[in-house]
Design a protein around this motif. Structure first.
Motif, PDB file in Angstrom:
ATOM      1  N   THR A  49       1.032  -1.150   0.050  1.00 41.96           N
ATOM      2  CA  THR A  49      -0.102  -0.343   0.167  1.00 41.96           C
ATOM      3  C   THR A  49       0.807   1.260   0.021  1.00 41.96           C
ATOM      4  O   THR A  49       2.006   1.044   0.124  1.00 41.96           O
ATOM      5  CB  THR A  49      -1.058  -0.002   1.402  1.00 41.96           C
ATOM      6  N   ARG A  50       0.211   2.479   0.186  1.00 40.97           N
ATOM      7  CA  ARG A  50       1.054   3.710   0.033  1.00 40.97           C
ATOM      8  C   ARG A  50       1.137   3.937   1.407  1.00 40.97           C
ATOM      9  O   ARG A  50       1.459   5.271   1.816  1.00 40.97           O
ATOM     10  CB  ARG A  50       0.420   4.637  -0.862  1.00 40.97           C
ATOM     11  N   ARG A  51       0.656   3.524   2.489  1.00 43.96           N
ATOM     12  CA  ARG A  51       0.287   3.896   3.721  1.00 43.96           C
ATOM     13  C   ARG A  51       0.947   2.773   4.667  1.00 43.96           C
ATOM     14  O   ARG A  51       1.216   1.617   4.312  1.00 43.96           O
ATOM     15  CB  ARG A  51      -0.941   4.103   4.053  1.00 43.96           C
ATOM     16  N   HIS A  88       4.996   1.378   4.041  1.00 46.40           N
ATOM     17  CA  HIS A  88       4.761   1.340   2.501  1.00 46.40           C
ATOM     18  C   HIS A  88       6.330   0.573   1.954  1.00 46.40           C
ATOM     19  O   HIS A  88       7.377   1.105   2.279  1.00 46.40           O
ATOM     20  CB  HIS A  88       4.628   2.483   1.834  1.00 46.40           C
TER      21      HIS A  88
END
Length: 137
Positions: A49-51, A88
């Protein structure tokens, strides 16, 4: 950048976050079993994910039946409750111990299995789910 433009952009981004919130089904976390030795299953969780996500917790172990459907494997398991985050692009290796304190565990029967995990995106508390398959032969 002008203050009017930056204000309009901030309002637009706020509205967009309400209309299109982060959805757990858009989150990609890969769970790969690494070893299945006796009563311990070790697996790797990769955060694509980007998180940042919190530690994925195993919520069930399933076995594929003769019809190809996944059924609860009806096996007790436990793990050490240690909190950590996966950033990430990062990954973490974890393990669970099968069986319980009151009886001996002889290992999983031969077959195809999957581990299902639940994790939380840090920041807004959105929950997501992922699974990883493995074979016991």
């Amino acid at each position: 950048m002008s203050t009017i433009f930056s204000t309009i952009l901030a309002i637009f981004m706020s509205v967009l976050s309400v209309i299109l919130p982060a959805k757990p089904d858009n989150v990609k976390v890969t769970v790969r079993p690494v070893t299945t030795e006796s009563a311990i299953i070790t697996f790797e969780c990769e955060n694509n994910t980007r998180r940042t996500i919190n530690r994925p917790n195993v919520i069930s172990i399933e076995k594929k039946d003769e019809n190809g459907d996944w059924q609860n494997a009806n096996v007790a398991y436990g793990y050490t409750e240690v909190a950590y985050s996966i950033h990430h692009g990062g990954n973490a290796v974890d393990s669970i111990e099968l069986g319980n304190l009151f009886e001996d565990f002889d290992g999983l029967e031969k077959g195809e299995y999957r581990i299902n995990v639940k994790y939380r995106l840090n920041g807004d508390g959105t929950w997501g789910y992922a699974s990883g398959e493995f074979t016991v032969s």
